[in-house]
Design a protein around this motif. Structure first.
Motif, PDB file in Angstrom:
ATOM      1  N   LEU A  79     -11.867   7.348  -3.323  1.00 11.43           N
ATOM      2  CA  LEU A  79     -13.102   6.691  -4.747  1.00 11.43           C
ATOM      3  C   LEU A  79     -14.578   8.148  -5.164  1.00 11.43           C
ATOM      4  N   ALA A  80     -14.034   8.806  -4.273  1.00  7.67           N
ATOM      5  CA  ALA A  80     -15.913   9.801  -3.716  1.00  7.67           C
ATOM      6  C   ALA A  80     -15.475  10.497  -5.023  1.00  7.67           C
ATOM      7  N   LEU A  98     -15.408   9.821  -8.835  1.00 11.41           N
ATOM      8  CA  LEU A  98     -16.703   9.450  -9.295  1.00 11.41           C
ATOM      9  C   LEU A  98     -16.735  10.961  -9.600  1.00 11.41           C
ATOM     10  N   LYS A 122     -15.661  13.206 -10.547  1.00 14.18           N
ATOM     11  CA  LYS A 122     -13.664  14.142 -10.950  1.00 14.18           C
ATOM     12  C   LYS A 122     -13.503  15.003 -10.579  1.00 14.18           C
ATOM     13  N   ALA A 127     -23.102   4.406  -4.936  1.00 15.27           N
ATOM     14  CA  ALA A 127     -23.200   4.988  -6.820  1.00 15.27           C
ATOM     15  C   ALA A 127     -23.311   3.759  -7.313  1.00 15.27           C
ATOM     16  N   VAL A 182     -22.137   3.222 -11.550  1.00 16.70           N
ATOM     17  CA  VAL A 182     -21.532   2.912 -12.856  1.00 16.70           C
ATOM     18  C   VAL A 182     -22.006   2.758 -13.797  1.00 16.70           C
ATOM     19  N   VAL A 186     -21.577   8.130 -14.506  1.00 15.32           N
ATOM     20  CA  VAL A 186     -21.606   8.103 -12.760  1.00 15.32           C
ATOM     21  C   VAL A 186     -23.105   8.856 -12.080  1.00 15.32           C
ATOM     22  N   ILE A 194     -24.396   9.572  -8.199  1.00 12.85           N
ATOM     23  CA  ILE A 194     -24.273   8.832  -6.855  1.00 12.85           C
ATOM     24  C   ILE A 194     -26.201   8.941  -6.189  1.00 12.85           C
TER      25      ILE A 194
END
Length: 66
Positions: free
Chosen positions: A13-14, A17, A19, A38, A40, A46, A48
């Motif tokens: 997931l990180a 998020l 990219k 985070a 969104v 995004v 963090i």
């Protein structure tokens, strides 16, 4: 949204998020009981705030061993 998951999922997931390519998934450290935060936006931006934060453990350890 709140997600409670294991390190492997958190890393994937990180990566998504941030990219980053999934080949870099193991470069993201995820300690046991860490907290990641985070945001969104509706436009997909995004931000963090926390990644692999374990500050909450310091108080617990101090309380247990004081």
């Amino acid at each position: 949204m709140l997600v409670v998951a294991h390190g492997g999922f958190n890393r994937v997931l990180a990566c998504l998020l941030m990219k980053k390519p999934l080949k870099d998934v193991l470069d993201i450290k995820q300690d046991n009981t860490c907290v990641n935060v985070a945001d969104v936006t509706s436009r997909g931006k995004v931000k963090i705030f926390l990644l692999n934060c374990t500050e909450h453990l310091k108080k617990t350890i101090k309380r247990l061993y004081s």
